[in-house]
Write a protein that holds these residues in place. Structure first.
Motif, PDB file in Angstrom:
ATOM      1  N   LEU A 238     -11.422  15.137 -15.801  1.00  0.00           N
ATOM      2  CA  LEU A 238     -12.167  14.708 -14.630  1.00  0.00           C
ATOM      3  C   LEU A 238     -10.961  14.008 -13.820  1.00  0.00           C
ATOM      4  O   LEU A 238     -10.634  13.817 -12.989  1.00  0.00           O
ATOM      5  CB  LEU A 238     -13.305  13.962 -14.883  1.00  0.00           C
ATOM      6  CG  LEU A 238     -13.940  13.360 -13.781  1.00  0.00           C
ATOM      7  CD1 LEU A 238     -14.220  14.986 -12.633  1.00  0.00           C
ATOM      8  CD2 LEU A 238     -14.991  13.095 -13.538  1.00  0.00           C
ATOM      9  N   ILE A 239     -11.209  12.421 -15.029  1.00  0.00           N
ATOM     10  CA  ILE A 239      -9.358  11.493 -14.528  1.00  0.00           C
ATOM     11  C   ILE A 239      -7.983  12.084 -13.617  1.00  0.00           C
ATOM     12  O   ILE A 239      -7.858  12.659 -12.345  1.00  0.00           O
ATOM     13  CB  ILE A 239      -9.084   9.977 -14.880  1.00  0.00           C
ATOM     14  CG1 ILE A 239     -10.585   9.712 -15.184  1.00  0.00           C
ATOM     15  CG2 ILE A 239      -8.570   9.895 -14.480  1.00  0.00           C
ATOM     16  CD1 ILE A 239     -10.882   8.501 -16.276  1.00  0.00           C
ATOM     17  N   ASN A 240      -8.719  13.217 -14.515  1.00  0.00           N
ATOM     18  CA  ASN A 240      -6.481  14.160 -14.018  1.00  0.00           C
ATOM     19  C   ASN A 240      -6.882  15.001 -13.054  1.00  0.00           C
ATOM     20  O   ASN A 240      -5.961  15.513 -12.402  1.00  0.00           O
ATOM     21  CB  ASN A 240      -6.091  15.194 -15.635  1.00  0.00           C
ATOM     22  CG  ASN A 240      -6.213  14.025 -16.883  1.00  0.00           C
ATOM     23  OD1 ASN A 240      -5.694  12.731 -16.546  1.00  0.00           O
ATOM     24  ND2 ASN A 240      -5.911  14.366 -17.761  1.00  0.00           N
ATOM     25  N   THR A 241      -8.065  15.879 -12.676  1.00  0.00           N
ATOM     26  CA  THR A 241      -8.454  16.027 -11.705  1.00  0.00           C
ATOM     27  C   THR A 241      -7.939  16.085 -10.651  1.00  0.00           C
ATOM     28  O   THR A 241      -7.350  16.519  -9.301  1.00  0.00           O
ATOM     29  CB  THR A 241      -9.046  17.692 -12.261  1.00  0.00           C
ATOM     30  OG1 THR A 241      -9.093  18.224 -13.831  1.00  0.00           O
ATOM     31  CG2 THR A 241      -9.566  18.174 -11.088  1.00  0.00           C
ATOM     32  N   LYS A 242      -8.742  14.672 -10.146  1.00  0.00           N
ATOM     33  CA  LYS A 242      -8.629  14.788  -9.401  1.00  0.00           C
ATOM     34  C   LYS A 242      -7.926  13.701  -8.815  1.00  0.00           C
ATOM     35  O   LYS A 242      -7.696  13.697  -7.846  1.00  0.00           O
ATOM     36  CB  LYS A 242     -10.130  13.236  -9.706  1.00  0.00           C
ATOM     37  CG  LYS A 242     -11.589  13.377  -9.654  1.00  0.00           C
ATOM     38  CD  LYS A 242     -12.332  12.495  -9.202  1.00  0.00           C
ATOM     39  CE  LYS A 242     -14.106  13.009  -9.366  1.00  0.00           C
ATOM     40  NZ  LYS A 242     -14.753  11.600  -9.309  1.00  0.00           N
ATOM     41  N   MET A 243      -7.207  13.064 -10.044  1.00  0.00           N
ATOM     42  CA  MET A 243      -5.554  12.182  -9.285  1.00  0.00           C
ATOM     43  C   MET A 243      -4.692  13.303  -9.020  1.00  0.00           C
ATOM     44  O   MET A 243      -3.831  13.505  -7.704  1.00  0.00           O
ATOM     45  CB  MET A 243      -5.246  12.063 -10.636  1.00  0.00           C
ATOM     46  CG  MET A 243      -5.971  10.025 -11.447  1.00  0.00           C
ATOM     47  SD  MET A 243      -4.938   9.516 -12.173  1.00  0.00           S
ATOM     48  CE  MET A 243      -3.078   8.959 -11.760  1.00  0.00           C
ATOM     49  N   ARG A 244      -5.229  14.630  -9.439  1.00  0.00           N
ATOM     50  CA  ARG A 244      -3.826  15.562  -9.128  1.00  0.00           C
ATOM     51  C   ARG A 244      -4.138  16.618  -7.778  1.00  0.00           C
ATOM     52  O   ARG A 244      -3.113  16.051  -6.512  1.00  0.00           O
ATOM     53  CB  ARG A 244      -4.122  16.837 -10.272  1.00  0.00           C
ATOM     54  CG  ARG A 244      -2.592  17.719  -9.986  1.00  0.00           C
ATOM     55  CD  ARG A 244      -3.096  18.769 -10.256  1.00  0.00           C
ATOM     56  NE  ARG A 244      -3.558  20.225  -9.411  1.00  0.00           N
ATOM     57  CZ  ARG A 244      -3.472  19.800  -7.936  1.00  0.00           C
ATOM     58  NH1 ARG A 244      -2.111  20.438  -7.364  1.00  0.00           N
ATOM     59  NH2 ARG A 244      -4.471  20.934  -7.455  1.00  0.00           N
ATOM     60  N   ALA A 245      -5.211  16.241  -7.269  1.00  0.00           N
ATOM     61  CA  ALA A 245      -5.944  16.738  -5.752  1.00  0.00           C
ATOM     62  C   ALA A 245      -5.009  15.425  -5.196  1.00  0.00           C
ATOM     63  O   ALA A 245      -4.933  15.950  -3.781  1.00  0.00           O
ATOM     64  CB  ALA A 245      -7.300  16.976  -6.330  1.00  0.00           C
ATOM     65  N   ILE A 246      -5.427  14.514  -5.560  1.00  0.00           N
ATOM     66  CA  ILE A 246      -5.182  13.181  -4.183  1.00  0.00           C
ATOM     67  C   ILE A 246      -3.778  13.442  -4.111  1.00  0.00           C
ATOM     68  O   ILE A 246      -3.457  12.916  -2.884  1.00  0.00           O
ATOM     69  CB  ILE A 246      -6.049  12.041  -4.883  1.00  0.00           C
ATOM     70  CG1 ILE A 246      -7.416  12.581  -4.852  1.00  0.00           C
ATOM     71  CG2 ILE A 246      -5.576  10.618  -3.990  1.00  0.00           C
ATOM     72  CD1 ILE A 246      -7.943  10.891  -5.201  1.00  0.00           C
ATOM     73  N   LEU A 247      -3.548  12.800  -4.889  1.00  0.00           N
ATOM     74  CA  LEU A 247      -1.768  13.149  -4.970  1.00  0.00           C
ATOM     75  C   LEU A 247      -1.164  13.941  -4.520  1.00  0.00           C
ATOM     76  O   LEU A 247      -0.079  13.681  -3.764  1.00  0.00           O
ATOM     77  CB  LEU A 247      -1.359  12.896  -6.742  1.00  0.00           C
ATOM     78  CG  LEU A 247      -1.634  11.206  -7.440  1.00  0.00           C
ATOM     79  CD1 LEU A 247      -0.897  11.007  -8.360  1.00  0.00           C
ATOM     80  CD2 LEU A 247      -0.996  10.158  -6.460  1.00  0.00           C
ATOM     81  N   ASP A 248      -1.247  15.319  -4.593  1.00  0.00           N
ATOM     82  CA  ASP A 248      -0.924  16.756  -4.394  1.00  0.00           C
ATOM     83  C   ASP A 248      -1.365  16.302  -2.776  1.00  0.00           C
ATOM     84  O   ASP A 248       0.240  16.536  -2.079  1.00  0.00           O
ATOM     85  CB  ASP A 248      -1.045  17.281  -4.703  1.00  0.00           C
ATOM     86  CG  ASP A 248      -0.385  18.677  -4.409  1.00  0.00           C
ATOM     87  OD1 ASP A 248       0.486  18.852  -4.276  1.00  0.00           O
ATOM     88  OD2 ASP A 248      -1.426  19.647  -4.510  1.00  0.00           O
ATOM     89  N   GLU A 249      -2.601  16.245  -2.428  1.00  0.00           N
ATOM     90  CA  GLU A 249      -2.638  15.641  -0.593  1.00  0.00           C
ATOM     91  C   GLU A 249      -1.421  14.897  -0.017  1.00  0.00           C
ATOM     92  O   GLU A 249      -1.320  15.049   1.288  1.00  0.00           O
ATOM     93  CB  GLU A 249      -3.965  16.002  -0.988  1.00  0.00           C
ATOM     94  CG  GLU A 249      -4.045  15.397   1.255  1.00  0.00           C
ATOM     95  CD  GLU A 249      -5.217  15.918   0.721  1.00  0.00           C
ATOM     96  OE1 GLU A 249      -6.034  15.066   2.549  1.00  0.00           O
ATOM     97  OE2 GLU A 249      -6.273  15.644   0.083  1.00  0.00           O
ATOM     98  N   ALA A 250      -1.580  14.000  -0.819  1.00  0.00           N
ATOM     99  CA  ALA A 250      -1.083  12.560  -0.416  1.00  0.00           C
ATOM    100  C   ALA A 250       0.447  13.199   0.216  1.00  0.00           C
ATOM    101  O   ALA A 250       1.494  12.790   1.056  1.00  0.00           O
ATOM    102  CB  ALA A 250      -0.867  11.143  -0.631  1.00  0.00           C
ATOM    103  N   THR A 251       1.522  13.355  -1.047  1.00  0.00           N
ATOM    104  CA  THR A 251       2.289  13.768  -0.697  1.00  0.00           C
ATOM    105  C   THR A 251       2.762  15.088  -0.536  1.00  0.00           C
ATOM    106  O   THR A 251       4.686  15.720  -0.290  1.00  0.00           O
ATOM    107  CB  THR A 251       3.447  14.244  -2.279  1.00  0.00           C
ATOM    108  OG1 THR A 251       2.697  14.600  -3.510  1.00  0.00           O
ATOM    109  CG2 THR A 251       3.189  12.221  -3.192  1.00  0.00           C
ATOM    110  N   ASP A 252       2.230  16.188   0.602  1.00  0.00           N
ATOM    111  CA  ASP A 252       2.774  16.893   0.951  1.00  0.00           C
ATOM    112  C   ASP A 252       3.549  16.289   2.119  1.00  0.00           C
ATOM    113  O   ASP A 252       4.267  17.149   2.478  1.00  0.00           O
ATOM    114  CB  ASP A 252       0.990  17.753   1.887  1.00  0.00           C
ATOM    115  CG  ASP A 252       1.834  19.029   1.410  1.00  0.00           C
ATOM    116  OD1 ASP A 252       2.245  20.049   1.003  1.00  0.00           O
ATOM    117  OD2 ASP A 252       1.411  18.987   3.059  1.00  0.00           O
TER     118      ASP A 252
END
Length: 295
Positions: free
Chosen positions: A135-149
């Motif tokens: 759960l932590i990995n999934t949430k972090m990936r989604a947030i980081l991917d959106e922020a670094t786009d």
């Protein structure tokens, strides 16, 4: 003098060619500025740039990268401070945005990872944190991917590498795990003893059943043997009776049997039997016949 001029011209041409001709390797890209402004991006292969007008503003690798960040202190919802380190897998998808989007993108990703991790762990308790890595990995990936786009970066994967609770929490968890193992061991031992007792009881039951069947079969066999013996005795008596009928001593044989019966009845000491005279005469006759046959 002429050869000096020729040498200078050769060196100048060599410098210009070296500066103008660019060979870009696979999975790389060059960001080109013209007169200080972004002009275009060069992909793999052979390219020419204008000397003194174009310049390479950035060389970007398009391969997927792995960045292992140092452990970050985080606080759970139940106020437990722990150290968590993460690994981020990312890839540059737009060299121009990566070059001009943000200064020092790796540091930006590290700080963004730390803040995102604190926000996510702050909503979880200790037990949930230890059991919710996916759960932590999934949430972090989604947030980081959106922020670094906007920086031309795509976050492929985020993994929580280590979760290090405080020492006292680790000792408490170890005690809990030890108690749980002992409990499971006790349950397994009790189940084994129960299974053993059931097997012993079933064995005794089968032994008793087999013993009863054996005794039953023995009694049946004994009864059949006695029945066969009685049947043979009766058959022999019947044959003897038939033989005696042939010599006309039916009445004598009957009287003799009666006499034998009286003898069995008179087995007691205080028993007195009055024998009819006919039987006495018959007994005397039979005794005489036996003596004559012996002579």
């Amino acid at each position: 003098m002429g050869w000096i001029i020729g040498a200078l011209i050769f060196v100048g041409v060599l410098i210009v060619v070296t500066y103008c001709v660019r060979i870009i390797p696979q999975s790389n890209a060059y960001v080109i500025e013209r007169l200080g402004a972004y002009s275009h991006t060069l992909d793999r292969g052979l390219h020419l740039i204008i000397p003194f007008i174009d310049r390479v503003a950035g060389k970007v690798s398009l391969k997927e990268r792995v960045q292992d960040f140092a452990p970050q202190p985080v606080i759970t919802a139940d106020n437990v401070t722990m150290q968590i380190d993460t690994v981020v897998y990312f890839q540059i998808t737009d060299p121009m945005l990566y070059t001009y989007g943000i200064h020092n993108p790796i540091s930006a990703i590290e700080n963004l990872t730390a803040t995102t991790l604190r926000n996510i762990i702050g909503d979880l308790e200790l037990d949930q944190t230890l059991t919710s890595r996916d759960l932590i990995n999934t949430k972090m990936r989604a947030i980081l991917d959106e922020a670094t786009d906007p920086w031309g970066i795509r976050v492929q994967r985020v993994e929580v590498k280590n979760i290090l609770p405080p020492r006292d929490i680790q000792e408490a968890m170890e005690k809990q795990m030890r108690a749980e193992r002992e409990r499971r061991e006790s349950i397994l031992r009790a189940e084994g003893e129960k299974h053993s007792a059931i097997l012993i009881a079933e064995g005794e039951k089968e032994s008793n059943v087999l013993g009863a069947q054996g005794r039953k079969e023995a009694r049946i066999t004994e009864a059949e043997g006695e029945a066969q013996a009685i049947e043979r005795i009766q058959l022999a008596q019947a044959k003897a009776a038939e033989a005696m009928k042939g010599i006309d001593i039916d009445n004598a044989y009957i009287k003799l049997k009666s006499l034998e019966t009286f003898e069995k009845v008179a087995d007691g000491k205080a028993t007195k039997i009055i024998v009819p005279s006919e039987l006495q005469n018959l007994a005397s006759i039979l005794q005489s016949a036996k003596e004559i046959s012996k002579d």
